[in-house]
Write a protein that holds these residues in place. Structure first.
Motif, PDB file in Angstrom:
ATOM      1  N   ASP A  64      -5.230   3.810  19.175  1.00  0.00           N
ATOM      2  CA  ASP A  64      -6.711   3.945  20.370  1.00  0.00           C
ATOM      3  C   ASP A  64      -5.660   4.375  21.659  1.00  0.00           C
ATOM      4  O   ASP A  64      -4.329   3.869  21.864  1.00  0.00           O
ATOM      5  CB  ASP A  64      -6.730   2.416  20.585  1.00  0.00           C
ATOM      6  CG  ASP A  64      -7.689   1.988  19.605  1.00  0.00           C
ATOM      7  OD1 ASP A  64      -8.746   2.816  19.393  1.00  0.00           O
ATOM      8  OD2 ASP A  64      -7.440   0.897  18.945  1.00  0.00           O
ATOM      9  N   PRO A  65      -6.296   5.533  22.037  1.00  0.00           N
ATOM     10  CA  PRO A  65      -5.292   6.216  23.457  1.00  0.00           C
ATOM     11  C   PRO A  65      -5.076   5.608  24.757  1.00  0.00           C
ATOM     12  O   PRO A  65      -4.247   5.598  25.468  1.00  0.00           O
ATOM     13  CB  PRO A  65      -6.209   7.467  23.633  1.00  0.00           C
ATOM     14  CG  PRO A  65      -7.553   7.251  22.993  1.00  0.00           C
ATOM     15  CD  PRO A  65      -7.484   6.102  22.018  1.00  0.00           C
TER      16      PRO A  65
ATOM     17  N   ARG B 105      -1.372   0.454  25.258  1.00  0.00           N
ATOM     18  CA  ARG B 105      -0.981   1.394  23.981  1.00  0.00           C
ATOM     19  C   ARG B 105       0.033   0.722  23.118  1.00  0.00           C
ATOM     20  O   ARG B 105       0.930   0.159  23.668  1.00  0.00           O
ATOM     21  CB  ARG B 105      -0.276   2.665  24.673  1.00  0.00           C
ATOM     22  CG  ARG B 105      -1.421   3.526  25.366  1.00  0.00           C
ATOM     23  CD  ARG B 105      -0.743   4.845  25.796  1.00  0.00           C
ATOM     24  NE  ARG B 105      -1.390   5.893  26.463  1.00  0.00           N
ATOM     25  CZ  ARG B 105      -1.062   6.791  26.888  1.00  0.00           C
ATOM     26  NH1 ARG B 105      -0.066   7.222  27.498  1.00  0.00           N
ATOM     27  NH2 ARG B 105      -2.122   7.675  27.528  1.00  0.00           N
ATOM     28  N   MET B 106      -0.140   0.951  21.954  1.00  0.00           N
ATOM     29  CA  MET B 106       0.675   0.456  20.958  1.00  0.00           C
ATOM     30  C   MET B 106       2.051   1.131  20.728  1.00  0.00           C
ATOM     31  O   MET B 106       3.054   0.523  20.750  1.00  0.00           O
ATOM     32  CB  MET B 106       0.156   0.531  19.459  1.00  0.00           C
ATOM     33  CG  MET B 106       0.936  -0.232  18.328  1.00  0.00           C
ATOM     34  SD  MET B 106      -0.062  -0.794  17.120  1.00  0.00           S
ATOM     35  CE  MET B 106      -1.237   0.558  16.884  1.00  0.00           C
TER      36      MET B 106
ATOM     37  N   ALA C 258       0.512  10.548  14.791  1.00  0.00           N
ATOM     38  CA  ALA C 258      -0.443  11.786  14.994  1.00  0.00           C
ATOM     39  C   ALA C 258      -1.238  11.014  16.024  1.00  0.00           C
ATOM     40  O   ALA C 258      -1.766   9.852  16.254  1.00  0.00           O
ATOM     41  CB  ALA C 258      -1.331  11.994  13.912  1.00  0.00           C
ATOM     42  N   THR C 259      -1.702  11.820  17.033  1.00  0.00           N
ATOM     43  CA  THR C 259      -2.753  11.826  18.117  1.00  0.00           C
ATOM     44  C   THR C 259      -3.456  12.863  18.608  1.00  0.00           C
ATOM     45  O   THR C 259      -2.830  14.097  18.408  1.00  0.00           O
ATOM     46  CB  THR C 259      -1.777  11.088  19.276  1.00  0.00           C
ATOM     47  OG1 THR C 259      -3.139  10.704  20.106  1.00  0.00           O
ATOM     48  CG2 THR C 259      -0.917  11.904  19.935  1.00  0.00           C
ATOM     49  N   ASP C 260      -4.515  12.843  19.470  1.00  0.00           N
ATOM     50  CA  ASP C 260      -5.202  14.028  19.676  1.00  0.00           C
ATOM     51  C   ASP C 260      -5.290  13.789  21.366  1.00  0.00           C
ATOM     52  O   ASP C 260      -5.818  14.248  21.956  1.00  0.00           O
ATOM     53  CB  ASP C 260      -6.479  14.192  19.269  1.00  0.00           C
ATOM     54  CG  ASP C 260      -7.473  12.874  19.507  1.00  0.00           C
ATOM     55  OD1 ASP C 260      -6.950  11.853  19.696  1.00  0.00           O
ATOM     56  OD2 ASP C 260      -8.712  13.144  19.576  1.00  0.00           O
ATOM     57  N   TRP C 261      -4.309  13.048  21.771  1.00  0.00           N
ATOM     58  CA  TRP C 261      -4.220  12.804  23.502  1.00  0.00           C
ATOM     59  C   TRP C 261      -2.799  13.415  23.798  1.00  0.00           C
ATOM     60  O   TRP C 261      -1.738  12.935  23.297  1.00  0.00           O
ATOM     61  CB  TRP C 261      -4.479  11.376  23.637  1.00  0.00           C
ATOM     62  CG  TRP C 261      -5.988  10.975  23.689  1.00  0.00           C
ATOM     63  CD1 TRP C 261      -6.561  10.508  22.679  1.00  0.00           C
ATOM     64  CD2 TRP C 261      -6.781  11.044  24.764  1.00  0.00           C
ATOM     65  NE1 TRP C 261      -7.736  10.391  23.090  1.00  0.00           N
ATOM     66  CE2 TRP C 261      -7.984  10.371  24.241  1.00  0.00           C
ATOM     67  CE3 TRP C 261      -6.850  11.373  25.993  1.00  0.00           C
ATOM     68  CZ2 TRP C 261      -9.212  10.662  25.066  1.00  0.00           C
ATOM     69  CZ3 TRP C 261      -8.021  11.561  26.755  1.00  0.00           C
ATOM     70  CH2 TRP C 261      -9.004  11.153  26.255  1.00  0.00           C
TER      71      TRP C 261
END
Ligand code: SAM
Length: 302
Positions: free
Chosen positions: A180-181, A191-192, A214-217
């Motif tokens: 979760d971003p 943030r984790m 991986a992230t998309d932020w």
């Protein structure tokens, strides 16, 4: 005006010595089980999740009823129902009935990635860590449908799984895909992946073990890259790679897809190629459709 029901439980004192919240008259303030206060107030760190629906219906309920006893790790609880008792230690060999490399996926969502990977890699064991009950039930459904015996799920707050539940140095890979971003500045602390998380991952990994993210932020991707770079326990496997025009960060800056547009190139790089063991989940698919940029990182435990 809402009232607290008379039967609402009184919060326990925090295990870290902080006082439980009190009303103006000095009496302990009750909390609703499962509420944000119940989940977040009594921990040393803010948790990275908000408790969503915990009710199961139909096939998910049946999958849980029929298979949780064998597929979900039975964890003794501590201060909340997603909390792991600090004295509990997971015994992978007993759980899986063999000794094999163990891959831990944190925030496994609906189980798409972990069940696919477990099917492709019968010689490895997988532990899916998730707090979201319907996600866990769906993961169980997928495990049963795939007829595989090398995945277990655990409903627990990930930092506790990494901090105490897993024996040190026993994990071959830790995966954190699309956490979760918490992109609003006031929420960034939830943030984790932050500095305090890296020692937890390094604790469970065997030397040479991999931490894949991986992230998309883009801002979270930069934070992840920095967390790995500033930890004394990790090397970035792709240090310096995909810098400049080849960097996904340069791309995100140029397009302004999730941040202020800028033509400043990312000269540092350090991004991994897409991990081919990571299937396209429905979550990532939505990100692609929205034109978002995907960032991969891989760190190796020294
Ligand atoms: C955005 S979703 C991504 C799910 C999945 N990895 C994917 O790529 O489809 C993030 C997941 O992390 C879980 N999560 C967040 N904080 C967690 C924590 N502290 N412990 C375990 N799971 C957590 C959430 O419940 C959610 O299912």
């Amino acid at each position: 005006m809402s009232e607290t029901p008379a039967s609402a439980p009184v919060p326990p004192a925090s295990p870290d010595g902080r006082k439980a919240p009190r009303s103006q008259d000095g009496t302990p303030r009750p909390v609703t089980p499962g509420s944000q206060a119940a989940e977040g107030t009594y921990r040393t760190q803010p948790v990275s999740f908000v408790r969503r629906g915990t009710r199961l219906q139909g096939r998910r309920q049946k999958a849980w009823d029929d298979h949780a006893a064998t597929l979900a790790v039975d964890v003794p609880r501590h201060i909340a129902d997603t909390s792991v008792h600090p004295e509990y230690v997971f015994n992978a060999a007993a759980e899986f009935g063999r000794t094999a490399p163990l891959v831990v996926e944190i925030g496994s969502g609906l189980g798409e990635a972990v069940v696919h990977a477990a099917t492709e890699n019968p010689g490895k064991d997988f532990l899916a860590v998730e707090v979201y009950t319907p996600g866990l039930a769906q993961t169980i459904q997928k495990i049963v449908a795939a007829e595989i015996g090398n995945v277990r799920v655990v409903q627990a707050n990930a930092p506790e799984v990494l901090g105490t539940m897993l024996p040190a140095g026993t994990v071959s890979e830790v995966w954190v895909f699309f956490p979760d971003p918490w992109h609003k500045t006031k929420h960034n602390k939830r943030r984790m992946v932050k500095d305090s998380f890296a020692p937890l991952v390094s604790r469970v990994l065997a030397p040479g073990g991999l931490w894949r993210l991986a992230t998309d932020w883009s801002a979270y991707a930069e934070q992840m890259r920095e967390v790995g770079a500033s930890s004394p326990d990790f090397d970035n496997v792709h240090d310096g790679e995909r810098a400049g025009a080849a960097s996904p960060l340069t791309q995100a800056r140029l397009t302004g897809v999730d941040r202020e547009q800028s033509d400043e190139p990312d000269t540092d790089g350090g991004w991994a190629p897409r991990f081919d063991g990571r299937i396209l989940t429905s979550f990532e698919n939505k990100a692609h459709k929205a034109g978002r940029v995907i960032f991969d990182l891989t760190f190796r435990r020294k």
